[in-house]
Each structure stands twice: as C-alpha cells, then as structure tokens.
Design a protein around this motif. Sequence first.
Motif, PDB file in Angstrom:
ATOM      1  N   ASN A   1     -18.191  87.648 -26.519  1.00  0.00           N
ATOM      2  CA  ASN A   1     -18.458  88.737 -27.482  1.00  0.00           C
ATOM      3  C   ASN A   1     -19.595  88.353 -28.424  1.00  0.00           C
ATOM      4  O   ASN A   1     -20.450  89.173 -28.755  1.00  0.00           O
ATOM      5  CB  ASN A   1     -17.202  89.054 -28.303  1.00  0.00           C
ATOM      6  N   ILE A   2     -19.617  87.072 -28.820  1.00  0.00           N
ATOM      7  CA  ILE A   2     -20.694  86.631 -29.719  1.00  0.00           C
ATOM      8  C   ILE A   2     -22.025  86.635 -28.965  1.00  0.00           C
ATOM      9  O   ILE A   2     -23.046  87.096 -29.468  1.00  0.00           O
ATOM     10  CB  ILE A   2     -20.348  85.248 -30.305  1.00  0.00           C
ATOM     11  N   ALA A   3     -22.002  86.168 -27.721  1.00  0.00           N
ATOM     12  CA  ALA A   3     -23.229  86.180 -26.914  1.00  0.00           C
ATOM     13  C   ALA A   3     -23.755  87.617 -26.769  1.00  0.00           C
ATOM     14  O   ALA A   3     -24.959  87.873 -26.936  1.00  0.00           O
ATOM     15  CB  ALA A   3     -22.949  85.565 -25.541  1.00  0.00           C
ATOM     16  N   LYS A   4     -22.838  88.544 -26.515  1.00  0.00           N
ATOM     17  CA  LYS A   4     -23.258  89.946 -26.301  1.00  0.00           C
ATOM     18  C   LYS A   4     -23.812  90.565 -27.583  1.00  0.00           C
ATOM     19  O   LYS A   4     -24.701  91.408 -27.551  1.00  0.00           O
ATOM     20  CB  LYS A   4     -22.065  90.775 -25.798  1.00  0.00           C
ATOM     21  N   GLU A   5     -23.250  90.164 -28.722  1.00  0.00           N
ATOM     22  CA  GLU A   5     -23.766  90.639 -30.013  1.00  0.00           C
ATOM     23  C   GLU A   5     -25.199  90.155 -30.246  1.00  0.00           C
ATOM     24  O   GLU A   5     -26.053  90.879 -30.727  1.00  0.00           O
ATOM     25  CB  GLU A   5     -22.900  90.073 -31.155  1.00  0.00           C
ATOM     26  N   LYS A   6     -25.433  88.869 -29.871  1.00  0.00           N
ATOM     27  CA  LYS A   6     -26.739  88.252 -30.158  1.00  0.00           C
ATOM     28  C   LYS A   6     -27.814  88.693 -29.170  1.00  0.00           C
ATOM     29  O   LYS A   6     -28.976  88.783 -29.509  1.00  0.00           O
ATOM     30  CB  LYS A   6     -26.615  86.711 -30.046  1.00  0.00           C
ATOM     31  N   ILE A   7     -27.406  88.906 -27.910  1.00  0.00           N
ATOM     32  CA  ILE A   7     -28.410  89.115 -26.850  1.00  0.00           C
ATOM     33  C   ILE A   7     -28.180  90.474 -26.206  1.00  0.00           C
ATOM     34  O   ILE A   7     -27.239  90.648 -25.420  1.00  0.00           O
ATOM     35  CB  ILE A   7     -28.309  87.986 -25.791  1.00  0.00           C
ATOM     36  N   LYS A   8     -29.021  91.411 -26.586  1.00  0.00           N
ATOM     37  CA  LYS A   8     -28.921  92.734 -25.956  1.00  0.00           C
ATOM     38  C   LYS A   8     -30.213  92.928 -25.189  1.00  0.00           C
ATOM     39  O   LYS A   8     -31.186  93.442 -25.700  1.00  0.00           O
ATOM     40  CB  LYS A   8     -28.742  93.809 -27.026  1.00  0.00           C
ATOM     41  N   ASN A   9     -30.206  92.431 -23.961  1.00  0.00           N
ATOM     42  CA  ASN A   9     -31.424  92.446 -23.155  1.00  0.00           C
ATOM     43  C   ASN A   9     -31.029  92.821 -21.735  1.00  0.00           C
ATOM     44  O   ASN A   9     -30.100  92.214 -21.168  1.00  0.00           O
ATOM     45  CB  ASN A   9     -32.060  91.034 -23.202  1.00  0.00           C
ATOM     46  N   PRO A  10     -31.678  93.819 -21.154  1.00  0.00           N
ATOM     47  CA  PRO A  10     -31.264  94.270 -19.812  1.00  0.00           C
ATOM     48  C   PRO A  10     -31.409  93.201 -18.732  1.00  0.00           C
ATOM     49  O   PRO A  10     -30.872  93.343 -17.634  1.00  0.00           O
ATOM     50  CB  PRO A  10     -32.187  95.467 -19.532  1.00  0.00           C
ATOM     51  N   LYS A  11     -32.134  92.105 -19.053  1.00  0.00           N
ATOM     52  CA  LYS A  11     -32.274  91.025 -18.054  1.00  0.00           C
ATOM     53  C   LYS A  11     -31.030  90.131 -17.997  1.00  0.00           C
ATOM     54  O   LYS A  11     -30.941  89.258 -17.147  1.00  0.00           O
ATOM     55  CB  LYS A  11     -33.468  90.132 -18.410  1.00  0.00           C
TER      56      LYS A  11
END
Length: 208
Positions: free
Chosen positions: A73-83
């Motif tokens: 969840n923390i990773a997804k919050e920090k990194i919003k990149n379609p790659k």
Amino acid sequence: MSIEKSYNSWANQYDTNKNRTRDLDKLATIKTLSKYNFDSVLELGCGTGKNTIWLLEKAQLIIGIDFSEEMLNIAKEKIKNPKVIFEKSDLTKSWKIENEFVDLITSSLILEHIKELDFIFKQTYKKLKPNGIFFICELHPYKQYYGSKARYETENGTEELEVYTHNISEFTSVALNNGFKLIELNEWFDDELNKNELPRLISFVFQK
Ligand SMILES: C[S@@+](CC[C@H](N)C(=O)[O-])C[C@H]1O[C@@H](n2cnc3c(N)ncnc32)[C@H](O)[C@@H]1O
C-alpha cells in the motif's frame, strides 16, 4: 508473529526508521545495477518500493511482488506510474508470470526470510529471458552469525522477525546447480574506508 504480519505492522515506519541495512542496500543496488542494461524487471519482495523508484529510471516495465499488503500500500501511494505493476503474492508459491519474461530479477533483503533458496532460483531461472540477470543483495551471513536480523521497534519493545542464515557457498552452489553463472560478488561495509569491520551486506549478480 508471521513474517507477513510483521511486515504489515512494520510498514508505516519502514521508510523512516534509522536502518543502515536498508540504506546501504539502496546504494549497493544503484552502484551494481547502473552497469547493466534492462527494460523489464521483476522485483522480489519490493516492499515499500524503495528500489522501484530508482529502477524506474532505467526500466520500461517493473513487476513488484510482495506478500505484505501494508508494504505494498505504501509502495502504491508513492509510485503511481503505468510502467509499474504491484502484485500481492507469496514468493514461496509458484510465480504466476510468463516464462522468459524479464531481463532482470532483483531480490533485496528478502532471502533471509525464505528457507528454501532452491525454489527461488528455479523460478527465477524460468522467468528470466536468456542471458537475464539475477541480482541479490542480502544481510551478510557474517552479520547473522553475530545475531543481526531484521527487527523493528514497537511500543511493546523490539520485534524480531523469523530469519534463516544462508551461507555464501549455499547461494553460489544453489545458483550453479540451477544453471546460473556468477558474474559479480561484492561485500558492502558501513565504512568503505574501514574494511576491518564485518561487512553489512553481500551482493551477487548471476546470469542465466
Ligand atoms: C526487508 S523488506 C525489503 C523490501 C525492499 N526489497 C527493500 O529493499 O527495501 C523484505 C520484504 O520481503 C517481503 N517478503 C518476505 N517474505 C516474502 C514472501 N515469501 N513472499 C513475498 N514477499 C515476501 C516482505 O513482506 C518485505 O516487504
């Protein structure tokens, strides 16, 4: 507490606690992988995405796998990149990824939580493209002999996680038995100018 639950509870402080192992791993990852070319990456135990951010500077596709919902969840919050695709999955179970799919597989600070290295190397070999690279960076087993292990502070005291010691010869023999070549082995010290202290981390680059 299970490893998964421990990381769920560690997650909200993982990026901000004083943690020399985490910080040195980031440095070792960047210094080592800067030398290689890769477009597609599978990150084993990506956690809060500490290394994903740097890997994105080079890669066009990153799949980050972790079994801790809260770390992800923390990773997804920090990194919003379609790659980048994050997936919740247990790496000790069969990996649901196409064979020969990625150029690079990375594993930072996760194998101390995994008892059977052979399964991880077998899956890695299958998922890498021909000549693909497997990068591992782990707490050095010498540190483990003296009691170092993944741990964090809670309001009830220090929580220590379940860990396994893998000796250097175990990494290399399991890798060679699974068809990999050893390309690099490095030891990482808290103070690069004082190599009389125990090295904190060990890293390997294997090639398929
Ligand atoms: C010390 S953290 C490292 C995170 C990240 N690689 C880094 O360097 O900051 C270890 C991670 O491995 C994950 N992990 C441990 N065992 C796992 C397993 N069997 N399957 C998937 N993830 C696992 C944990 O949830 C945690 O996020």
